[in-house]
Design an enzyme around this catalytic site. Structure first.
Site, PDB file in Angstrom:
ATOM      1  N   ARG A 187      41.350  24.949  42.589  1.00 43.02           N
ATOM      2  CA  ARG A 187      41.670  24.908  44.026  1.00 43.02           C
ATOM      3  C   ARG A 187      40.540  24.260  44.814  1.00 43.02           C
ATOM      4  O   ARG A 187      40.762  23.513  45.757  1.00 43.02           O
ATOM      5  CB  ARG A 187      41.978  26.304  44.561  1.00 43.02           C
TER       6      ARG A 187
ATOM      7  N   ASN B  87      41.339  34.143  48.565  1.00 46.63           N
ATOM      8  CA  ASN B  87      40.263  35.135  48.555  1.00 46.63           C
ATOM      9  C   ASN B  87      40.216  35.790  47.176  1.00 46.63           C
ATOM     10  O   ASN B  87      41.018  36.650  46.847  1.00 46.63           O
ATOM     11  CB  ASN B  87      40.528  36.174  49.647  1.00 46.63           C
ATOM     12  N   ASP B  88      39.233  35.353  46.394  1.00 47.67           N
ATOM     13  CA  ASP B  88      39.119  35.843  45.013  1.00 47.67           C
ATOM     14  C   ASP B  88      38.802  37.331  44.935  1.00 47.67           C
ATOM     15  O   ASP B  88      38.869  37.913  43.855  1.00 47.67           O
ATOM     16  CB  ASP B  88      37.976  35.097  44.294  1.00 47.67           C
ATOM     17  N   THR B  89      38.413  37.909  46.058  1.00 44.27           N
ATOM     18  CA  THR B  89      37.973  39.306  45.993  1.00 44.27           C
ATOM     19  C   THR B  89      39.060  40.273  46.466  1.00 44.27           C
ATOM     20  O   THR B  89      38.824  41.463  46.542  1.00 44.27           O
ATOM     21  CB  THR B  89      36.690  39.511  46.821  1.00 44.27           C
TER      22      THR B  89
END
Ligand code: GLC
Length: 823
Positions: A382, A499-501
């Site tokens: 991405r 948002n990877d978190t």
């Protein structure tokens, strides 16, 4: 204002920061003292051979891949910080005194120090006891780094010195070196070729992909490292033990202290490359030369090949020609876009530093920096899709290559690797809800810039089986996401979105990502536009109705009263709602409803007003509020992170850049510009000792007032904010952006601006655009003249390659009455 950070506000002096400032032409950042709060780093590269170089000589080098092709070592979490590096030592033979002209690693009290980070080069000038060292570091067209030096004796007595040049070698796979050094060091080989006076180093073992495993591979590293000088070499060392000595460090190597290399070759052990060059400099005179460090493919004639290169670069005229080549390259690159605005800060960023940073993020993704160690993740899918906006104007051929490379990492069902390894193949397939959505955007952006529709027909293999044209790849990406919607027609969260978190919202297949819904609507809008342009009406119509269903669903289910919620969880709960205890409002959930064309005007204004009221700080808008203080395993990592940092409530610049874009889409230029100025890396509102990292490039995030270290920034250089800040400023604020049929001019500049200029290359022609805003309030474009003739609408038709087109644009003060969203 009640945030409790007033004590951090610094009165701006004549200097940008107390550590340095930009040069007048903005092409260099000058660092005037070495003890900066963190290493301030630069990138040297020729596209294959790469080096990170801090202002004190620290950093590492690698060939092609920072994990697989690591040339020199860099010690993670090292104390003192930022070691090792490319170190020179100068030793005065009469006194035995020695120092490093880059300050580290001896940290001697230099009488003068200055570092200039320029575009892929760094120059460090220092003086110690009347010896001036002028060092220039860059990478040649061949795969080698050049440390060009001039050592001047400013005293009235002859100086007899020794120059020691040193690096600590890694030789191959950096992760294996880090975690399995006791075994890995058995394959090292360093020796000195007496005939060519070149030091050679390699490893007879290489794990070119993956990590350490009990399944041993049967490979040799495919490169051979060499180090040489243009000056006579009196000694060398290949053994770190011999060079540094027992219980010592780079600060005081025994060899430097004693003034004599031990000529240690090794066939096992920790490797260094060290050369000693004796210098005799009469009073007032100087000695010039180079240290060369490079790689050649490991083959039978490797040493001859390297010796040939060394011969070429021992000629300082060739070195200077190479430096000029680099300067010309950047001159050409930057000439594709130059603006002249009433705000010097904007000019500095859009003309130089933001372009430079985005070329760097394109090259290095989130892989090789001082914060991304280059050991684990390869190229982010991405991230890279977004990063390729950076060099699109100046290097569209490289962007095309990258798009084709990325297509190879997409699967037949439309999913894509989340991160991948371009050199060795493979990657990780994670199922993040947004990842497949970014590829179509890369392709539409590329075609708008270049007009190269032929890209769509290029056949590219899928990562699993079969092959298909790029067009099929991107349509499959979209279909994949459309096939993974919830019953309410919203994208399933999966193990995360942008948002990877937020990584435990949807692992059981029920949670929904509202941000991904907004991104999907935006991407569908882009693809529909492309299909219409292509003449594929039926496909466009089908996507239009699917997009509308999603928009309707979001507006029906996700409006919280004053803003949009951020997502739903597997257990049916929501995040980003006023009903939540923490994480009540998320910035991205507002911005993307505007960018995706989801929010009706009234809601759009309410949502962005709420974001401004609740999230704004002196460094720009925070990603969410209130930050999580309680760990919530049903949300994920964001809630485990300390409040005010990273995705848990920091000013996350990537998210801030979309808020700016959303405000521009709403044509609220003053608010957008306020955010833009606040997020600039050199915004003096934060003391540089607190901000810590480089003031010339964006950092991933800046700690928000929710944490006692408010204003501290981290993860500088490799961040998606770079490319979006550039787009915000150039394409939407100054408003000059490509469309399929030509350049559009649609500025949205802050109040008070009465004019600005943009010179931009587009499909081979140069457009000199003069914009006037007589009333100082930027609204709709009233009139456009192209080469003296007025045209209808805001799109300047494509001119013939090679032409220079004179464009005069007059902007009125009436806000546009049409749709508020302009993409
Ligand atoms: C980092 C990652 C990016 C991600 C963002 C938010 O910047 O590189 O891929 O979208 O964090 O989690």
């Amino acid at each position: 204002m009640g945030f409790g950070y007033e004590d951090l506000i610094e009165v701006r002096g004549t200097k940008l920061t107390r550590y340095g400032s930009f040069s007048k032409d903005n092409r260099e950042f000058l660092i005037e003292r070495p003890d900066t709060p963190a290493p301030w780093v630069n990138y040297l590269t020729n596209g294959r051979y790469h080096a990170l170089l801090s202002h004190t000589g620290g950093g590492y080098s690698f060939f092609q891949s920072p994990r697989d092709g690591r040339i020199t070592r860099w010690r993670y979490n090292s104390l003192p910080v930022d070691r090792p590096g490319r170190y020179l030592y100068l030793r005065d033979r009469s006194s035995g005194d020695f120092w490093s002209p880059t300050w580290q690693p001896t940290c001697s009290a230099l009488d003068r120090y200055e570092c200039r980070h320029g575009l892929n080069y760094t120059r460090i000038v220092s003086e110690y006891r009347q010896v001036e060292a002028d060092l220039l570091y860059f990478i040649g067209q061949d795969d080698l780094e050049i440390w060009r030096f001039k050592i001047q004796n400013k005293s009235d007595q002859k100086k007899t010195l020794d120059l020691f040049a040193s690096v600590e070698l890694c030789l191959g796979h950096a992760l294996v070196d880090l975690i399995n050094q006791p075994n890995d060091q058995h394959f090292n080989d360093v020796h000195f070729n007496e005939k060519s006076r070149v030091l050679f180093a390699t490893k007879r073992y290489w794990v070119p992909s993956g990590g350490v495993s009990v399944k041993q591979v049967n490979n040799t590293w495919d490169r051979c490292v060499f180090m040489a000088s243009s000056l006579p070499v009196s000694g060398f060392d290949g053994s770190r033990d011999q060079f540094i000595g027992r219980w010592r460090s780079e600060s005081n190597p025994v060899v430097v202290e004693e003034g004599k290399c031990r000529n240690s070759a090794i066939t096992a052990g920790d490797a260094v490359a060290v050369l000693q060059c004796p210098l005799e400099i009469p009073p007032g005179e100087s000695v010039e030369g180079v240290i060369l460090l490079g790689v050649v493919p490991k083959e039978k004639e490797a040493e001859d090949k390297a010796a040939g290169l060394v011969e070429k670069y021992r000629d300082l005229k060739e070195v200077d020609r190479q430096y000029q080549y680099l300067l010309d390259l950047w001159q050409d690159y930057l000439s594709h876009y130059q603006a002249e605005t009433p705000e010097p800060d904007v000019d500095r960023m859009v003309n130089v530093w933001n372009q430079y940073q985005t070329q760097t993020t394109f090259q290095f993704s989130r892989d090789a920096s001082y914060y991304h160690g280059g050991l684990l993740f390869g190229r982010g899918y991405r991230d890279s899709c977004q990063d390729l906006y950076g060099p699109l104007k100046a290097r569209s051929d490289r962007v095309r290559e990258r798009i084709l490379e990325m297509a190879r990492f997409g699967f037949k069902n439309g999913s894509v690797y989340h991160c991948y390894y371009p050199l060795t193949g493979g990657g990780e397939l994670t199922g993040h809800s947004d990842t497949p959505l970014w590829f179509p955007l890369s392709v539409t952006a590329y075609i708008k810039e270049t007009g190269d529709w032929g890209l769509l027909d290029v056949e590219v293999p899928y990562a699993d089986e079969g092959k298909g044209p790029v067009f099929e790849h991107l349509m499959k990406n979209i279909q994949y996401v459309l096939d993974h919607l919830s019953t309410r027609r919203l994208p399933l969260f999966g193990p995360g979105d942008w948002n990877d978190t937020l990584d435990f919202m949807g692992r059981e297949g029920r949670g929904e990502s509202i941000m991904s819904a907004g991104v999907l609507c935006y991407v569908l809008g882009e693809v529909i536009e492309m299909l219409e342009e292509k003449g594929d009406g039926p496909s466009a119509e089908s996507l239009k109705s699917q997009r509308q269903q999603i928009i309707d669903s979001i507006n029906e289910h996700c409006w919280d009263g004053r803003w949009y919620i951020r997502g739903t969880r597997d257990d049916g709960g929501v995040i980003g709602s006023s009903k939540c205890e923490e994480g009540q409002i998320f910035l991205n959930a507002q911005s993307w409803m505007i960018l995706g064309g989801v929010a009706p005007k009234e809601r759009a204004l309410m949502a962005m007003n709420a974001a401004r009221e609740i999230l704004n700080t002196p460094k720009g808008p925070k990603i969410l509020h209130p930050a999580y203080t309680q760990v919530d395993p049903g949300i994920g990592l964001a809630t485990r992170c300390v409040p005010g940092k990273k995705e848990n409530g920091a000013v996350f610049n990537h998210a801030a850049s979309w808020a700016i874009l959303a405000e521009l889409a709403l044509r609220r230029a003053d608010i957008a510009f306020d955010y833009y100025k606040k997020t600039l890396p050199f915004n003096p509102v934060v003391d540089p000792d607190r901000y810590q990292v480089e003031p010339y490039v964006y950092a991933e995030y800046v700690t928000s007032p929710d944490h006692p270290t408010f204003g501290q920034a981290s993860h500088s250089w490799l961040t998606g904010s770079a490319v979006w800040m550039l787009r915000d400023a150039t394409e939407y604020l100054l408003g000059v952006r490509p469309t399929y049929r030509g350049l559009i001019v649609d500025p949205c500049v802050p109040s008070g601006w009465k004019q600005f200029k943009v010179q931009r290359k587009f499909r081979g022609a140069t457009y000199a655009i003069n914009v006037s805003i007589p009333e100082g309030q930027s609204g709709t474009v009233k009139a456009i003249e192209v080469d003296g003739r007025s045209i209808e609408g805001a799109v300047i038709p494509v001119a013939e390659a090679g032409q220079t087109v004179d464009v005069k644009v007059k902007v009125g003060d009436k806000q546009p009455t049409g749709p508020i969203y302009s993409r």
